[in-house]
Design a protein around this motif. Structure first.
Motif, short mmCIF file in Angstrom:
data_model
loop_
_atom_site.label_atom_id
_atom_site.label_comp_id
_atom_site.label_asym_id
_atom_site.label_seq_id
_atom_site.Cartn_x
_atom_site.Cartn_y
_atom_site.Cartn_z
N ARG A 1 -2.91 -3.30 -3.58
CA ARG A 1 -2.36 -2.06 -4.13
C ARG A 1 -3.39 -0.93 -4.15
O ARG A 1 -3.02 0.25 -4.23
CB ARG A 1 -1.85 -2.31 -5.56
CG ARG A 1 -0.75 -3.35 -5.65
CD ARG A 1 -0.38 -3.64 -7.09
NE ARG A 1 0.18 -2.49 -7.76
CZ ARG A 1 0.39 -2.41 -9.08
NH1 ARG A 1 0.01 -3.41 -9.87
NH2 ARG A 1 0.91 -1.33 -9.60
N GLY B 1 0.81 -1.21 0.00
CA GLY B 1 0.00 0.00 0.00
C GLY B 1 0.84 1.26 0.00
O GLY B 1 0.57 2.21 -0.75
N ARG B 2 1.88 1.28 0.83
CA ARG B 2 2.77 2.46 0.89
C ARG B 2 3.52 2.63 -0.42
O ARG B 2 3.68 3.76 -0.92
CB ARG B 2 3.75 2.32 2.05
CG ARG B 2 3.11 2.40 3.42
CD ARG B 2 4.16 2.66 4.50
NE ARG B 2 5.29 1.75 4.39
CZ ARG B 2 5.36 0.55 4.97
NH1 ARG B 2 4.34 0.12 5.70
NH2 ARG B 2 6.45 -0.21 4.83
N GLY C 1 -3.29 2.26 -1.63
CA GLY C 1 -2.30 3.28 -1.97
C GLY C 1 -2.78 4.18 -3.08
O GLY C 1 -2.54 5.40 -3.06
N PHE D 1 1.24 4.12 -3.00
CA PHE D 1 0.99 5.53 -2.72
C PHE D 1 2.18 6.38 -3.16
O PHE D 1 2.01 7.42 -3.83
CB PHE D 1 0.72 5.73 -1.23
CG PHE D 1 0.72 7.18 -0.81
CD1 PHE D 1 -0.32 8.01 -1.15
CD2 PHE D 1 1.79 7.70 -0.10
CE1 PHE D 1 -0.32 9.35 -0.77
CE2 PHE D 1 1.81 9.03 0.28
CZ PHE D 1 0.76 9.86 -0.06
#
Length: 475
Positions: free
Chosen positions: A350, A247-248, A353, A251
């Motif tokens: 995903r 996720g990070r 993000g 992003f």
């Protein structure tokens, strides 16, 4: 505590994090009781193996303390029950698209046959005190089939898609039989108050149902409890997904790649109910009437493949290809593509993000039972600088998410105005709106949904005393 038996068209391993929405929704309740999940295996038995329709074996496996029981379908049953009646009759009609419905009588026969098959194969697996929870439009008559075989368990049904108004429902040749079948359940749940109202009006006008109380209707010599139980998400789990490495990374990648742009995002299945062409037209209106967004705003539209062997979906795909290509050709620059159209699946891990990197989410279906993308977008936001949700008033989520910017997706110019407002909204207003939205999706999360429905089902008397004082039968 009674064992929970979940019945749905398809099953999934509830332990897997990539499991679909229904798996996430019922996982906790199944694991608490060591439950059973029954449904179609997703496999089709070809006629060459010598088996006849309706004679498939039940495949049983364990997933932790949950038992998964699945059944293969013959090609004929799959084509009539699933592709035919479920997806060519019930899906378009329940989404108000009578023009796309195919009322082939063979489909109705196959739909009844497979529901009877499910009942025949499920019944020997049941215990006397099991609590049975049936899900969605593919299995509307399942309780009636079980009752005919002598099942007296408490049985609840939840409709995940919209309930159409009475006159639209009445277009289905078998509408009376379908709605009568629902009275074999003890509890029927809907996504929204609007859906509940449509059902109540139907049975009161068409079946002369008697309303015994705000949540109890009597018809066909049975009393049925009804209610609106809007499904939610696991907010904390989705936040953890946003804070995970995937996720990070997503992003940061989106933030860096679009550092000079403001992102708008849409995530949908490629389905005619999602209003995708209307959304693209609204984005074109935004670029036309608010030219400051040119070379500034980018729409990332993910449209996952869906039922591509059905003609209506093939037409939609070609329409989307044409619309997105036209916008990019008319407005694009050497270093700016207005629309990034992605017709493939994107890994769920995903998506948080991508949501967090987006200034605006466009959730604008023409009709939807709930639409959990709207709630996921809210959960993924940075509370100190949240993005804004533009939401169709025809999504079930609109009843709960009043602080979103609600739009009529058929009004493309009005939708463009709402997008412009979202893009230019002050930080203070975005924070205030997001805080209210987040509090609500946290209060009415997936745990609230399952526990509230199951408690209501537990409270139902399987053979309630009728209004005239006689004892009802389960049949």
């Amino acid at each position: 505590m009674s064992r929970l038996v979940v019945v749905s068209n398809r099953t999934a391993d509830p332990r897997k994090p990539a499991a679909g929405g229904l798996a996430v929704a019922v996982r906790e309740s199944l694991q608490q009781t060591g439950g059973l999940w029954f449904g179609w295996s997703g496999k089709i038995r070809e006629a060459a193996d010598g088996t006849q329709s309706g004679q498939g074996e039940v495949h049983v496996q364990t997933a932790g303390n949950v038992t998964l029981a699945t059944l293969d379908l013959s090609r004929e049953d799959h084509d009539t029950y699933y592709l035919g009646y479920s997806n060519d009759v019930l899906w378009p009609v329940f989404h108000y698209r009578l023009d796309l419905a195919n009322f082939d009588t063979r489909f109705a026969a196959g739909y009844r046959r497979v529901n009877q098959l499910f009942a025949q194969k499920l019944l020997p697996l049941l215990k006397p005190d099991d609590l049975i929870w049936v899900h969605d439009y593919q299995l509307i008559p399942l309780a009636a089939e079980l009752r005919a075989m002598g099942c007296t368990n408490r049985i609840g049904f939840f409709l995940h898609i919209p309930m159409p108004p009475p006159l639209i429902m009445a277009a289905i040749p078998e509408h009376e039989w379908l709605m009568r079948s629902l009275f074999a359940y003890d509890l029927v749940g809907f996504q929204s108050e609007a859906d509940l109202t449509h059902f109540s009006h139907y049975v009161e006008s068409e079946a002369h149902a008697q309303r015994l109380s705000p949540d109890r209707l009597r018809a066909f010599n049975r009393t049925l409890r009804v209610g609106a139980y809007p499904i939610g998400i696991d907010v904390d789990d989705f936040k953890r997904l946003a804070d995970s490495k995937e996720g990070r990374d997503m992003f940061i990648r989106m933030r860096d790649e679009y550092s000079r742009r403001r992102l708008l995002v849409g995530v949908d299945r490629l389905d005619y109910s999602k209003g995708l062409p209307q959304r693209v037209h609204a984005f074109r209106e935004l670029l036309t009437y608010y030219p400051e967004n040119r070379d500034s705003a980018t729409l990332i539209q993910i449209a996952s493949p869906s039922r591509e062997d059905v003609g209506a979906y093939d037409n939609l795909r070609r329409q989307m290809d044409s619309l997105c290509g036209a916008i990019n050709g008319d407005f694009g620059e050497l270093d700016w593509m207005p629309v990034r159209y992605i017709h493939r699946n994107v890994a769920r891990k995903r998506l948080p993000g991508l949501y967090r990197a987006s200034r605006v989410a466009l959730v604008t279906p023409l009709r939807d039972g709930m639409n959990l993308v709207a709630k996921e977008f809210i959960a993924a936001q940075d509370a100190a600088d949240p993005g804004m949700l533009v939401l169709s008033r025809f999504a079930g989520a609109a009843e709960q998410l009043k602080e979103a910017l609600l739009v009529n997706p058929y009004d493309t110019q009005g939708t463009a105005q709402a997008i412009q407002r979202a893009l230019t909204m002050s930080l203070d207003e975005r924070i205030n709106r997001h805080e209210a939205l987040l509090n609500r999706i946290r209060k009415f999360d997936v745990h609230w949904w399952s526990s509230t429905f199951l408690q209501a089902l537990e409270d139902c008397e399987p053979n309630e005393v009728a209004a005239d004082g006689t004892r009802q039968t389960s049949g």
